[in-house]
Design a protein around this motif. Structure first.
Motif, PDB file in Angstrom:
ATOM      1  N   ALA A 118       0.704  -1.310   0.183  1.00 20.42           N
ATOM      2  CA  ALA A 118      -0.174  -0.104  -0.162  1.00 20.42           C
ATOM      3  C   ALA A 118       0.743   1.206  -0.122  1.00 20.42           C
ATOM      4  CB  ALA A 118      -0.974  -0.056   1.200  1.00 20.42           C
ATOM      5  N   GLN A 119       2.037   1.146   0.595  1.00 20.20           N
ATOM      6  CA  GLN A 119       2.928   2.483   0.859  1.00 20.20           C
ATOM      7  C   GLN A 119       3.418   2.828  -0.545  1.00 20.20           C
ATOM      8  OE1 GLN A 119       3.130  -0.189   2.707  1.00 20.20           O
ATOM      9  NE2 GLN A 119       2.410   0.692   4.822  1.00 20.20           N
ATOM     10  N   VAL A 120       3.827   1.552  -1.428  1.00 23.97           N
ATOM     11  CA  VAL A 120       4.445   2.071  -2.820  1.00 23.97           C
ATOM     12  C   VAL A 120       3.427   2.572  -3.670  1.00 23.97           C
ATOM     13  CG1 VAL A 120       5.315   0.939  -4.587  1.00 23.97           C
ATOM     14  CG2 VAL A 120       6.265   0.295  -2.563  1.00 23.97           C
ATOM     15  N   ASN A 121       2.168   2.021  -3.565  1.00 26.38           N
ATOM     16  CA  ASN A 121       1.072   2.675  -4.391  1.00 26.38           C
ATOM     17  C   ASN A 121       0.775   4.065  -3.907  1.00 26.38           C
ATOM     18  OD1 ASN A 121       0.453   0.458  -5.888  1.00 26.38           O
ATOM     19  ND2 ASN A 121      -0.436  -0.615  -4.555  1.00 26.38           N
ATOM     20  N   GLN A 122       0.860   4.295  -2.433  1.00 27.27           N
ATOM     21  CA  GLN A 122       0.471   5.698  -2.151  1.00 27.27           C
ATOM     22  C   GLN A 122       1.712   6.558  -2.699  1.00 27.27           C
ATOM     23  OE1 GLN A 122       0.583   5.855   2.095  1.00 27.27           O
ATOM     24  NE2 GLN A 122       0.867   8.078   2.171  1.00 27.27           N
ATOM     25  N   GLN A 128       4.573  11.751  -3.452  1.00 27.99           N
ATOM     26  CA  GLN A 128       5.413  12.239  -2.346  1.00 27.99           C
ATOM     27  C   GLN A 128       5.930  11.334  -1.570  1.00 27.99           C
ATOM     28  OE1 GLN A 128       5.226  15.497  -1.292  1.00 27.99           O
ATOM     29  NE2 GLN A 128       3.828  16.038  -3.152  1.00 27.99           N
ATOM     30  N   GLU A 129       7.286  11.779  -1.196  1.00 27.23           N
ATOM     31  CA  GLU A 129       8.065  10.434  -0.412  1.00 27.23           C
ATOM     32  C   GLU A 129       7.444  10.244   0.874  1.00 27.23           C
ATOM     33  OE1 GLU A 129      11.346  13.216   1.841  1.00 27.23           O
ATOM     34  OE2 GLU A 129      11.969  13.005  -0.298  1.00 27.23           O
ATOM     35  N   LEU A 130       7.897   8.964   1.245  1.00 25.26           N
ATOM     36  CA  LEU A 130       7.335   8.354   2.444  1.00 25.26           C
ATOM     37  C   LEU A 130       8.498   7.669   3.284  1.00 25.26           C
ATOM     38  CD1 LEU A 130       4.868   7.501   4.034  1.00 25.26           C
ATOM     39  CD2 LEU A 130       4.856   5.427   2.849  1.00 25.26           C
ATOM     40  N   LEU A 131       8.251   8.003   4.603  1.00 26.99           N
ATOM     41  CA  LEU A 131       9.340   7.504   5.594  1.00 26.99           C
ATOM     42  C   LEU A 131       8.776   6.753   6.719  1.00 26.99           C
ATOM     43  CD1 LEU A 131      12.573   7.230   6.379  1.00 26.99           C
ATOM     44  CD2 LEU A 131      11.766   9.198   7.819  1.00 26.99           C
ATOM     45  N   ARG A 132       8.912   5.335   6.866  1.00 24.85           N
ATOM     46  CA  ARG A 132       8.233   4.766   7.921  1.00 24.85           C
ATOM     47  C   ARG A 132       9.065   3.720   8.523  1.00 24.85           C
ATOM     48  NH1 ARG A 132       6.349  -0.543   6.417  1.00 24.85           N
ATOM     49  NH2 ARG A 132       6.634  -1.021   4.189  1.00 24.85           N
ATOM     50  N   ALA A 133       8.941   3.283  10.113  1.00 29.78           N
ATOM     51  CA  ALA A 133       9.664   2.405  10.727  1.00 29.78           C
ATOM     52  C   ALA A 133       8.993   1.218  10.335  1.00 29.78           C
ATOM     53  CB  ALA A 133      10.153   3.079  11.928  1.00 29.78           C
ATOM     54  N   HIS A 139      12.156   2.389   6.406  1.00 31.86           N
ATOM     55  CA  HIS A 139      11.934   2.148   4.946  1.00 31.86           C
ATOM     56  C   HIS A 139      11.633   3.691   4.398  1.00 31.86           C
ATOM     57  CE1 HIS A 139      11.111  -2.114   4.907  1.00 31.86           C
ATOM     58  NE2 HIS A 139      10.877  -2.054   6.153  1.00 31.86           N
ATOM     59  N   PHE A 140      12.303   4.011   3.153  1.00 31.55           N
ATOM     60  CA  PHE A 140      12.221   5.235   2.578  1.00 31.55           C
ATOM     61  C   PHE A 140      11.843   5.033   1.317  1.00 31.55           C
ATOM     62  CE2 PHE A 140      13.940   8.842   0.077  1.00 31.55           C
ATOM     63  CZ  PHE A 140      13.181   9.818   0.823  1.00 31.55           C
ATOM     64  N   ILE A 141      10.531   5.529   0.570  1.00 32.48           N
ATOM     65  CA  ILE A 141      10.142   5.353  -0.482  1.00 32.48           C
ATOM     66  C   ILE A 141      10.198   6.606  -1.303  1.00 32.48           C
ATOM     67  CG2 ILE A 141       8.239   4.419  -2.076  1.00 32.48           C
ATOM     68  CD1 ILE A 141       7.362   3.036   0.269  1.00 32.48           C
ATOM     69  N   TYR A 142      11.070   6.637  -2.480  1.00 33.10           N
ATOM     70  CA  TYR A 142      11.213   7.887  -3.045  1.00 33.10           C
ATOM     71  C   TYR A 142      10.604   7.923  -4.685  1.00 33.10           C
ATOM     72  CZ  TYR A 142      14.046  11.773  -5.265  1.00 33.10           C
ATOM     73  OH  TYR A 142      14.322  12.989  -5.774  1.00 33.10           O
ATOM     74  N   VAL A 165       9.377   4.156  -8.228  1.00 30.23           N
ATOM     75  CA  VAL A 165       9.837   4.529  -6.795  1.00 30.23           C
ATOM     76  C   VAL A 165      11.254   3.705  -6.742  1.00 30.23           C
ATOM     77  CG1 VAL A 165       7.416   4.887  -5.818  1.00 30.23           C
ATOM     78  CG2 VAL A 165       8.624   2.735  -5.572  1.00 30.23           C
ATOM     79  N   ILE A 166      12.085   4.374  -5.779  1.00 30.03           N
ATOM     80  CA  ILE A 166      13.017   3.704  -5.342  1.00 30.03           C
ATOM     81  C   ILE A 166      12.754   3.374  -3.933  1.00 30.03           C
ATOM     82  CG2 ILE A 166      15.521   3.809  -4.981  1.00 30.03           C
ATOM     83  CD1 ILE A 166      15.649   5.924  -7.133  1.00 30.03           C
ATOM     84  N   HIS A 167      12.987   2.230  -3.598  1.00 28.71           N
ATOM     85  CA  HIS A 167      12.382   1.690  -2.317  1.00 28.71           C
ATOM     86  C   HIS A 167      14.044   1.323  -1.381  1.00 28.71           C
ATOM     87  CE1 HIS A 167      10.354  -1.251   0.510  1.00 28.71           C
ATOM     88  NE2 HIS A 167      10.638  -0.202   1.300  1.00 28.71           N
TER      89      HIS A 167
END
Length: 428
Positions: A118-122, A128-133, A139-142, A165-167
């Motif tokens: 779901a994070q990759v699709n978001q 917008q980039e996403l950072l989550r622990a 995890h950082f999705i750019y 994205v780059i995961h």
């Protein structure tokens, strides 16, 4: 009284201040300790995001350069492999969107991420980039946003479209250990500095606030124990940095000065004759005993002169008490001005005076007696146009010639005075 108030009265201001500072320091330490985990996690997130963003941009620029050269899918994968080798602690994966996969081929990882993450699709939808622990990893999705250069090759997308994205996955331990160490050191340094500041504040407060109050307290205790008002110069000269304490000290000193003046006035009123300003019988008796004791200790002589005025009653009867009072006042002024400073002159009755002359022997006593007689007889006043004067009878007693006790000397001088009075009446 309230028991709580009694409890607090047992402590000094300095002790209460120190206790308050220690409570403040303890609360600050607990707050810092409780907030340290939040600060650590927030710092880790910010540091990881910054590092991951730079890594992602580096990877994107590397891939973009490879694609511009016309390299194929395997060449792009080789670039990613080399980056993995350079940064072994970081996992890097590329996820293409559906359109890009249709154009350049699909990978199992990309398909799995698009279908199950779901994070990759978001990120693909929002750009917008996403950072989550997650567990012990971050995890950082750019997002890889298409620009003008991208649409030259990716003809099936538009500018601003998210190509993929780059995961990137980081181990949290690699960031947390040094950051926690640094943060712990900062907290310790902050705690030491805070403690030093509080201690400095305590000693400054004690020196410039508590100490002046203690000085005032010591003055009050001295007054209570000795019943004497000490000099206020030391208290006035002591430094008071606080305006309120300065005013308190000045007001206290002014109060003590007023009390001292009032005490001196009361002492004068209790020791001096109101009419003539000379000492009274009470002061004379006390001083005579002290002077006699001093003469015995140092083997000095003392002369006692007892005077009774002659011709005083007729003046009172003829001209009234105002005339008599005027003569008494004039005699008091003359004796104070013409006799020695250490001679004690007192009015002990209506027209009776005594003079205590320390360190005068028999020869000096005769000269002193003539001086007294001449002084009194030459003192004149003008009352209602009349010139008035009086004479005197004098009795002399010498220590140790005529006795060594005050009563003995007073009795001897009194008898000598009446003998002189009888002799003068006989001459008259």
């Amino acid at each position: 009284m309230n028991p709580l108030a009694l409890t607090f009265r047992r402590f000094s201001i300095a002790q209460l201040l120190l206790a308050a500072l220690m409570v403040l320091l303890t609360c600050a330490a607990m707050a810092i300790y409780l907030a340290s985990d939040i600060l650590t996690q927030r710092s880790i997130d910010e540091l990881a995001a910054k590092q991951a963003r730079k890594t992602s941009q580096l990877i994107f620029q590397s891939l973009y350069g490879v694609m511009q050269k016309g390299w194929i899918k395997h060449d792009i994968q080789d670039v990613v492999t080399r980056i993995h080798y350079t940064l072994p602690e970081i996992d890097i994966h590329l996820v293409r969107n559906k359109k890009l996969a249709e154009m350049f081929g699909e990978s199992e990882y990309s398909l799995e991420q698009r279908e199950h993450s779901a994070q990759v699709n978001q990120v693909m939808e929002s750009g917008q980039e996403l950072l989550r622990a997650e567990a012990d990893r971050l995890h950082f999705i750019y997002p890889l946003v298409a620009d003008e250069g991208c649409i030259k090759c990716h003809t099936n997308v538009q500018e601003g479209y998210v190509n993929g994205v780059i995961h990137i996955t980081f181990p949290l331990k690699e960031l947390k250990v040094p950051l926690s160490f640094a943060l712990t050191n900062i907290i310790h340094i902050f705690g030491v500095i805070t403690l030093l500041i509080l201690l400095i504040q305590f000693f400054v407060f004690r020196r410039f606030f508590v100490q002046p109050i203690m000085n005032l307290t010591e003055h009050i205790l001295t007054i209570r124990e000795t019943r004497e008002l000490p000099s206020q110069k030391t208290l006035r000269d002591s430094p008071t940095w606080f305006r309120e304490l300065h005013h308190l000290t000045e007001n206290f000193c002014d109060l003590m000065q007023n009390l001292n003046s009032a005490q001196n006035r009361l002492r004068d009123q209790s020791e001096r004759d109101e009419l003539t300003g000379l000492f009274n019988r009470r002061f004379f008796n006390r001083t005579f005993a002290a002077e006699l004791s001093r003469a015995k200790r140092y083997k000095h002589s003392v002369a006692l002169f007892m005077l009774d005025l002659n011709g005083f009653k007729p003046i009172n009867d003829t001209y009234g008490h105002g005339a008599g009072d005027a003569i008494l006042q004039a005699l008091g002024r003359e004796m104070q001005n013409k006799l020695r400073d250490n001679d004690i002159i007192a009015r002990v009755g209506g027209d009776e005076f005594v003079v205590l002359a320390p360190e005068i022997g028999s020869q000096g006593a005769s000269q002193f007696e003539e001086k007294l007689r001449s002084l009194i007889e030459q003192t004149t006043i003008v009352y209602e146009g009349e010139q008035l004067s009086v004479g005197t009878s004098i009795g002399v007693a010498l220590y140790p010639d005529h006795g060594d006790e005050a009563k003995q000397l007073l009795d001897f001088a009194d008898e000598a005075m009446y003998a002189d009075k009888r002799r003068r009446k006989g001459l008259a």
